[in-house]
Design an enzyme around this catalytic site. Structure first.
Site, PDB file in Angstrom:
ATOM      1  N   ARG A  55       0.804  -1.227   0.000  1.00 37.07           N
ATOM      2  CA  ARG A  55       0.000   0.000   0.000  1.00 37.07           C
ATOM      3  C   ARG A  55       0.838   1.277   0.000  1.00 37.07           C
ATOM      4  O   ARG A  55       0.319   2.373  -0.140  1.00 37.07           O
ATOM      5  CB  ARG A  55      -0.953  -0.017   1.205  1.00 37.07           C
ATOM      6  CG  ARG A  55      -2.211  -0.833   0.909  1.00 37.07           C
ATOM      7  CD  ARG A  55      -3.166  -0.794   2.063  1.00 37.07           C
ATOM      8  NE  ARG A  55      -2.800  -1.772   3.075  1.00 37.07           N
ATOM      9  CZ  ARG A  55      -3.255  -1.756   4.328  1.00 37.07           C
ATOM     10  NH1 ARG A  55      -4.048  -0.787   4.724  1.00 37.07           N
ATOM     11  NH2 ARG A  55      -2.901  -2.679   5.184  1.00 37.07           N
TER      12      ARG A  55
ATOM     13  N   TYR B 167      29.498  36.022  -4.339  1.00 42.13           N
ATOM     14  CA  TYR B 167      29.899  34.612  -4.353  1.00 42.13           C
ATOM     15  C   TYR B 167      31.364  34.501  -3.955  1.00 42.13           C
ATOM     16  O   TYR B 167      32.234  35.101  -4.584  1.00 42.13           O
ATOM     17  CB  TYR B 167      29.716  34.004  -5.752  1.00 42.13           C
ATOM     18  CG  TYR B 167      30.317  32.618  -5.849  1.00 42.13           C
ATOM     19  CD1 TYR B 167      29.813  31.578  -5.059  1.00 42.13           C
ATOM     20  CD2 TYR B 167      31.404  32.341  -6.679  1.00 42.13           C
ATOM     21  CE1 TYR B 167      30.374  30.308  -5.108  1.00 42.13           C
ATOM     22  CE2 TYR B 167      31.965  31.069  -6.735  1.00 42.13           C
ATOM     23  CZ  TYR B 167      31.450  30.063  -5.943  1.00 42.13           C
ATOM     24  OH  TYR B 167      32.005  28.808  -5.987  1.00 42.13           O
TER      25      TYR B 167
ATOM     26  N   ASN C 245      36.223  43.699   4.124  1.00 38.95           N
ATOM     27  CA  ASN C 245      34.883  44.141   3.755  1.00 38.95           C
ATOM     28  C   ASN C 245      34.654  43.888   2.272  1.00 38.95           C
ATOM     29  O   ASN C 245      35.431  44.338   1.430  1.00 38.95           O
ATOM     30  CB  ASN C 245      34.712  45.628   4.052  1.00 38.95           C
ATOM     31  CG  ASN C 245      33.276  46.042   3.836  1.00 38.95           C
ATOM     32  OD1 ASN C 245      32.413  45.846   4.697  1.00 38.95           O
ATOM     33  ND2 ASN C 245      32.991  46.567   2.649  1.00 38.95           N
TER      34      ASN C 245
END
Ligand code: UD1
Ligand code: CA
Length: 470
Positions: A14, A369, A380
């Site tokens: 089932r 990225y 930074n």
């Protein structure tokens, strides 16, 4: 020496899948894995799995499995009952005769260490040939009923073979048993399929053993879910829900705050430190480990990720990464494998980091990225920076020294090294190393063409007028 036989031949029609039932997953792990782990946690290391439907898949799963148990398999090519399934392991038992054998169902994932150990203790204390693990439940329908007597038990009657009186008994057979191995071998070959289902019932071993003057008793498990399995997708979902809530319940005792449980799922191997807050829609899986005082906000999916203390994650997807203390990440950030985010780092929206180290207190605020890179401390990144790590064939690394400033829309074409306290001007494509303290800039001089817009507009209006005339 103690053994375990796990019955794993079921198809689960089932479920409408080509997978064997025991490989269907509860909280991301096959039910068979739950059962094997319970054995390992109780110190039972010799296991024989009786496979049947799609047995090769069971074999394939076991061969790649990492764990301490020594697992063999035997095949039951025809499904003729639980007794028949155990017969398939007769040679295994004969080779390992001497101690006791635990029998478990591979599709009843909630068997636990305490039940296995508690039932073995009763089994050995009473010198039983068989000890059945039972549970008292309000809905005994479908289970074998336990027939007790003054001296233990006298047998188990299957639902289909029950009298009306027997059907009212609510102590049921969980499908888990301890047998004295020699006694089990002795009666296995005597089982006959004389019952409503024409099956070889393992439960018939009890009357056979009693008829030989041996003892049989039942051990009531504290665990109400010990016998629970699933026959269809609805049942499987219920198992997942039970497992999920059990784990969450445990973490509540450890001082974890859940603001709402919708969509929260926490794997069995996950660890969480006290005072951490988990919001809705958070999925923690694999060997994820979160420290204390963290805030794991909606939408976080962390797999095999180690997080330090007091870190805030918001809509972060992370695989095989490390995030240290006092870090803030998100929203909508992906951390890919082999990433280390050091303490105090801030990462903002739409940032992807792969196979890189981001040094302490560095900021990667937006749309960036960073791949295959070693980034120092207090760096930074402006908006939209890309480490160009792939030339179509090979990947290369980018290095950025401490205190550097990477201007907006900088491309860093690897392999390349930006020194300490160096700058890159906005829009620069860096192809050569930048010395310490230098500024890299690759811009052409800007030219402004006077009256350009007016000329352009005139040409356009003339074109539209010509089209209207035509
Ligand atoms: C069996 C017990 C029942 C108990 C119930 C607990 C018997 C006769 N009855 O019921 O008393 O309450 O378990 O769940 O033993 N399997 C095989 N090969 C077979 C038959 C079964 O590998 O030929 C495996 C199944 O995949 C499953 C386990 O054995 O893992 C139990 O089988 P299942 O059909 O679910 O149990 P029942 O016979 O209904
Ligand atoms: Ca440029």
């Amino acid at each position: 020496m103690n053994n375990c036989i796990i019955l794993a031949g079921g198809q689960g029609k089932r479920m409408k899948t080509t997978k064997p039932k025991v490989l269907l997953e509860v909280l991301g792990e096959p039910m068979l894995e739950w059962v094997i782990k319970a054995c390992e946690s109780a110190g039972i290391e010799n296991i024989c799995v009786v496979k049947g439907y799609e047995g090769e898949q069971v074999e394939a799963y076991l061969s790649q499995r990492k764990g301490s148990a020594d697992i063999k398999t035997v095949l039951q090519s025809e499904r003729l009952g639980t007794g028949h399934a155990v017969m398939m392991a007769a040679d295994y038992l004969k080779e390992r005769n001497g101690g006791n054998t635990l029998i478990l169902c591979g599709d009843a994932p909630f068997i636990d260490k305490e039940t296995i150990e508690g039932s073995l203790a009763l089994h050995t204390k009473e010198g039983n040939a068989v000890t059945v693990v039972t549970s008292e439940i309000s809905q005994p329908h479908g289970y074998g009923r336990i027939i007790r007597n003054e001296n233990g038990i006298s047998g188990i009657v299957e639902e289909k073979d029950c009298t009306d009186e027997q059907r009212k008994i609510n102590e049921i057979n969980s499908g888990c048993y301890w047998f004295d191995t020699a006694s089990l071998i002795d009666v296995l070959s005597e089982l006959k399929p004389n019952n409503a289902q024409n099956e070889y019932y393992l439960t018939d071993c009890i009357s056979l053993l009693l008829s030989k003057g041996k003892r049989a008793d039942a051990y009531i498990s504290h665990n109400k879910n010990v016998s629970l399995g699933a026959n269809d997708r609805r049942g499987l979902l219920m198992l997942n829900d039970i497992a999920r809530m059990n784990i969450i319940d445990k973490w509540l005792d450890f001082g974890i705050e859940f603001t709402c449980l919708d969509g929260v799922s926490i794997g069995t191997q996950v660890e969480i430190g006290a005072g951490t807050v988990i919001e809705s829609g958070v999925r923690l899986s694999g060997k994820t480990k979160i420290g204390e005082g963290c805030h794991i906000m909606t939408g976080c999916m962390l797999n095999n990720t180690v997080v330090g203390n007091n870190t805030v994650l918001n809509f972060v997807q992370s695989n095989d990464a490390v995030v240290e203390d006092n870090v803030k990440i998100g929203p909508w950030v992906q951390l890919r494998p082999d990433t280390v985010i050091k303490s105090g780092v801030k990462i903002g929206d739409f940032v992807e980091i792969k196979n890189s180290v981001i040094g302490e207190c560095t900021a990667v605020a937006h749309l960036t990225y960073v791949g295959d890179s070693d980034v120092g401390a207090n760096v930074n990144f402006g908006c939209g920076c890309v480490t160009v790590n792939f030339d179509g064939e090979k990947k290369f690394r980018t290095m950025i020294g401490d205190n550097s400033f990477i201007g907006c829309n900088t491309n860093l074409v690897a392999p390349v090294k930006v020194g300490r306290s160096a700058y890159t001007a906005a829009g620069t494509t860096v192809t050569k190393d930048v010395p310490d303290g230098a500024l890299a800039i690759d811009r052409n001089k800007q030219a402004n063409i006077a009256g350009y817009a007016e000329k352009k507009l005139k040409a356009r209006n003339e074109k539209i007028a010509a089209q209207k005339k035509a």
